[in-house]
Scaffold this motif. Structure first.
Motif, mmCIF file in Angstrom:
data_model
loop_
_atom_site.group_PDB
_atom_site.id
_atom_site.type_symbol
_atom_site.label_atom_id
_atom_site.label_comp_id
_atom_site.label_asym_id
_atom_site.label_seq_id
_atom_site.Cartn_x
_atom_site.Cartn_y
_atom_site.Cartn_z
ATOM 1 N N SER A 84 0.829 -1.207 0.000
ATOM 2 C CA SER A 84 0.000 0.000 0.000
ATOM 3 C C SER A 84 0.860 1.252 0.000
ATOM 4 N N GLU A 85 0.224 2.335 -0.413
ATOM 5 C CA GLU A 85 0.866 3.646 -0.334
ATOM 6 C C GLU A 85 0.903 4.048 1.137
ATOM 7 N N LYS A 86 1.835 4.931 1.449
ATOM 8 C CA LYS A 86 1.935 5.442 2.813
ATOM 9 C C LYS A 86 1.210 6.783 2.891
ATOM 10 N N ASP A 88 0.068 10.166 5.608
ATOM 11 C CA ASP A 88 0.521 10.885 6.802
ATOM 12 C C ASP A 88 -0.399 10.693 7.999
ATOM 13 N N SER A 90 -3.507 8.242 9.689
ATOM 14 C CA SER A 90 -4.210 6.958 9.609
ATOM 15 C C SER A 90 -5.689 7.131 9.276
ATOM 16 N N PHE A 93 -6.478 7.070 5.527
ATOM 17 C CA PHE A 93 -6.231 5.852 4.759
ATOM 18 C C PHE A 93 -7.539 5.251 4.255
ATOM 19 N N HIS A 98 -5.594 3.376 -1.445
ATOM 20 C CA HIS A 98 -4.192 3.255 -1.066
ATOM 21 C C HIS A 98 -3.598 1.848 -1.149
#
Length: 132
Positions: A84-86, A88, A90, A93, A98
């Motif tokens: 998954s993409e990160k 900044d 939570s 998300f 993502h």
């Protein structure tokens, strides 16, 4: 195991332009060859072995999709990992946005730090490949 020395061509990698060894795979062994060889070793019919392999595959896949790890004796452990993409925060998300995909992660059986799967591997340069 045969290898070739190839130049890293992905500009975004720190190793861009450097040379690395890559494995050479000359053939793909299909299931019918596995069935034939296993039948010769065990005395079971190819049909019986095929039925068992199909059943094991269904059970293993089902457990992997449920998030379980699966350990096969003399072979190793496998599990699915999420890529998954990160982000900044939570709370920002979103799975559909993502999560890029899922990968199968395989860890060979290990006995006191030694993996039988890798035992006896020797390396030989592929002489048919013309280097840059």
């Amino acid at each position: 195991m045969r290898y070739r020395v190839k130049k890293e061509t992905k500009p975004r990698l720190q190793t861009f332009g450097k040379y690395k060894a890559v494995a050479v795979h000359y053939q793909t062994i299909e299931s019918n060859q596995l069935l034939k060889e296993t039948a010769q070793r065990t005395g079971f019919s190819e049909g019986t072995i095929q039925g068992v392999l199909m059943s094991v595959a269904e059970v293993v896949n089902s457990h992997l999709r449920e998030g379980d790890r699966v350990r096969l004796p003399e072979w190793g452990m496998m599990k699915l990992e999420i890529e998954s993409e990160k982000v900044d925060d939570s709370k920002a998300f979103r799975a559909k946005k993502h999560i890029r995909g899922v990968r199968l992660h395989f860890l060979p059986e290990s006995n006191e730090g030694t993996q039988a799967l890798y035992k006896g591997i020797t390396f030989e340069k592929d002489k048919t490949f013309k280097e840059e």
